[in-house]
Design a protein around this motif. Structure first.
Motif: not given
Length: 581
Positions: A120-121, A490-497
């Motif tokens: 992946g990138y 792979p270069w982007a992270t999303f987190t929801a709480q």
């Protein structure tokens, strides 16, 4: 800049529990013995360092387990690319730097996520340039804008292996000065825009800018002696409300210490560290560098530590630093913090923490964890343990903490529990991971009896666990929460709480992320439901050195907040840019 009246190694504090310059302790220390220890620490550390420089050389090829590379929120790759050959042994008579100097791997936090693997990138720049990789690159910086790992634990030993991927900043790393000395230079810069609405529960809004610069130099003599210095400059601009103590610290030292190897036990070195130093242990619920704030948190004192492949042992005595924005920081002579910490890793992905901590607090200007009518020193002991890991795609963590001691004439008896279970949907699009969690910290039901039951959160990374709006701390609280992690690329992270907060005892205070008592209904008539919070974070990993983080947090008032702070609706929006080198 006015220098303090203490011996060397006095400097900055970057924690949430800080004092203004007006609260500085004046005159001689009430603890002559500890003041004498401070002098001995400063002079003795340099003496040991000079002595070790002149000592008999250590044997070449000293063995040291190579720790994994990890960040504050994700677990990164632990092995070099397949094309990288084993490190070339040193020539006879020369010191072998291939696995030196030893580095302490950062512990796995709670609510951890597992980074993507496979082709992946792995950065936005990889995508733009069409550089598709077989696996994530080996690099010490986490692919995330927030990173609690101290600069002195960044691991560049991969550069000793042929075939590693070159980097623009390589000339600053692992500079060999002859055969026996190794110098590394580095630093970081961040900018953050903050837009707050009702965040201080006063119906006041604010929009402002934070910037922080850090630079460090790291010098080793073989693996015997280390000298580490790190400068910090933290500033805020455009604030209409008074800056928080954690917003500003101009031109100071974040770390300034010496390490001396005093023994080798089971082929692993034992070091003593003296001076100003950041501390980070376990889940960081009790001890953290607190990277979210502009100033970070640091201490001053001494630590002994031993690292092996499966067991770490630490013993320390330190004092928290007092951040003074326009003066050279001093340590708090009225607070002493010492402890023992062990981490055992029985197998890959699993860990067990066991610890004992003691905080002696004679600082009467600190309002943390004490009713206004109680005047006197406190002696808080904490016993705790934690298990955490991942197994067959299941994620788990359980930590228990019990406190006892004295607060003035009151007997302390308090506890906290953090628990969670999750699942990693391995092989699915966007690498989803989901957690369900429950956190509890006890409160005090009666301020007039002879017991004190409010848990003391010590020096935590509270935002990471209890919401980025900073309205809730790990004291007198129930928190039912859930977290979803996605990697759209792979270069982007999303987190929801999502958090649902209740007071553990409705007659005790609501405490914020700094441990300050904020709101209270002594009658308990306002109920216990504090509110519901949502938190969203999206991180773009631009390249190996740069990240952009965008976040939004909103706290919806429950019955308690509606009664004690009518009309408030706290929210926070922020954008942050980081570069590390």
């Amino acid at each position: 800049m006015k220098l303090p009246d203490f011996p060397p190694f006095q400097a900055p504090s970057a924690g949430s529990k800080t004092l203004s310059a007006t609260h500085r302790s004046q005159g001689p220390s009430p603890r002559p013995f500890l003041k004498f220890c401070n002098f001995c620490l400063s002079a003795g550390t340099l003496g040991l360092a000079l002595q070790a420089f002149a000592a008999e050389p250590a044997p070449a090829g000293n063995k040291s387990s190579e720790p994994p590379l990890s960040g504050s929120t994700t677990v990164a790759p632990t092995t070099a690319p397949a094309s990288a050959a084993p490190a070339t042994p040193a020539a006879p008579g020369k010191f072998d730097w291939s696995k030196q100097p030893p580095v302490s791997p950062p512990p796995r936090p709670g609510v951890f996520s597992i980074a993507p693997t496979g082709p992946g990138y792995y950065s936005l720049m990889d995508l733009i340039t069409g550089k598709k990789r077989d696996a994530a690159p080996v690099f010490p910086y986490a692919p995330y804008a927030l990173m609690t790992t101290p600069a002195f634990d960044m691991d560049f030993r991969y550069r000793e292996k042929p075939g590693y991927e070159p980097d623009f900043f390589d000339p600053l790393k692992r500079i060999k000065l002859g055969d026996d000395f190794l110098l590394t230079l580095g630093g970081s810069f961040w900018y953050r825009y903050m837009k707050e609405n009702d965040l201080r529960l006063t119906k006041a809004d604010d929009s402002y800018h934070l910037i922080r610069s850090r630079f460090h130099a790291d010098l080793w003599y073989r693996d015997n002696v280390r000298l580490f210095a790190e400068f910090i400059d933290a500033r805020s601009f455009g604030q209409s409300l008074a800056p928080l103590p954690t917003d500003v610290n101009r031109t100071d030292m974040l770390n300034l210490f010496a390490d001396v190897k005093v023994a080798t036990v089971k082929e692993a070195p034992v070091y003593i560290r003296g001076g100003r130093q950041e501390l980070l242990y376990g889940s960081q619920r009790l001890i953290s560098t607190l990277d979210w704030v502009n100033t970070r948190r640091t201490f001053q004192g001494a630590k002994a530590f031993w690292r092996t492949a499966d067991l770490d042992l630490d013993a320390f005595w330190v004092r928290p630093m007092i951040t003074e924005p326009d003066r050279f920081d001093n340590w708090d002579t009225k607070r002493d913090f010492f402890g023992l910490w062990s981490t055992y890793r029985p197998m890959k992905g699993q860990l067990v923490d066991l610890y004992f901590l003691s905080l002696l607090n004679d600082n009467q200007t600190l309002a943390f964890n004490r009713p206004a009518n109680i005047i006197g020193s406190s002696n808080t002991q904490t016993l705790g343990g934690r298990v955490a890991g991942d197994y067959n795609q299941f994620l788990y963590e359980l930590e228990g903490m019990y406190q006892f001691g004295k607060l003035a004439n009151l007997d302390i008896s308090a506890f906290a529990v953090a628990s969670g279970a999750g699942y990693h949907f391995k092989g699915q699009p966007m690498n989803p991971q989901f957690w369900l969690r429950y956190d509890f910290a006890s409160g005090d039901s009666n301020p007039n009896d002879n017991r004190y039951n409010t848990f003391n959160q010590l020096f935590p990374f509270g935002n990471y666990y209890l919401g980025w709006a900073d309205r809730v701390g790990r004291q007198n609280i129930h928190d039912f929460n859930a977290q979803l992690n996605l990697h759209p690329m792979p270069w982007a992270t999303f987190t929801a709480q999502y958090h649902r907060f209740y007071l553990a005892n409705k007659r005790d205070f609501l405490y914020n992320a700094s441990g300050n008592a904020t709101l209270r209904d002594i009658t308990g008539q306002s109920g216990s439901h504090v509110g519901d919070e949502i938190d969203f974070r999206f991180n773009v990993h631009v390249d190996r050195h740069q990240d952009v983080l965008i976040g939004y947090s909103k706290l919806f008032a429950g019955d308690f907040l509606k009664a004690r702070a009518p009309g408030v609706a706290p929210s926070l929006f922020y954008v942050q840019y980081n570069i590390r080198f």
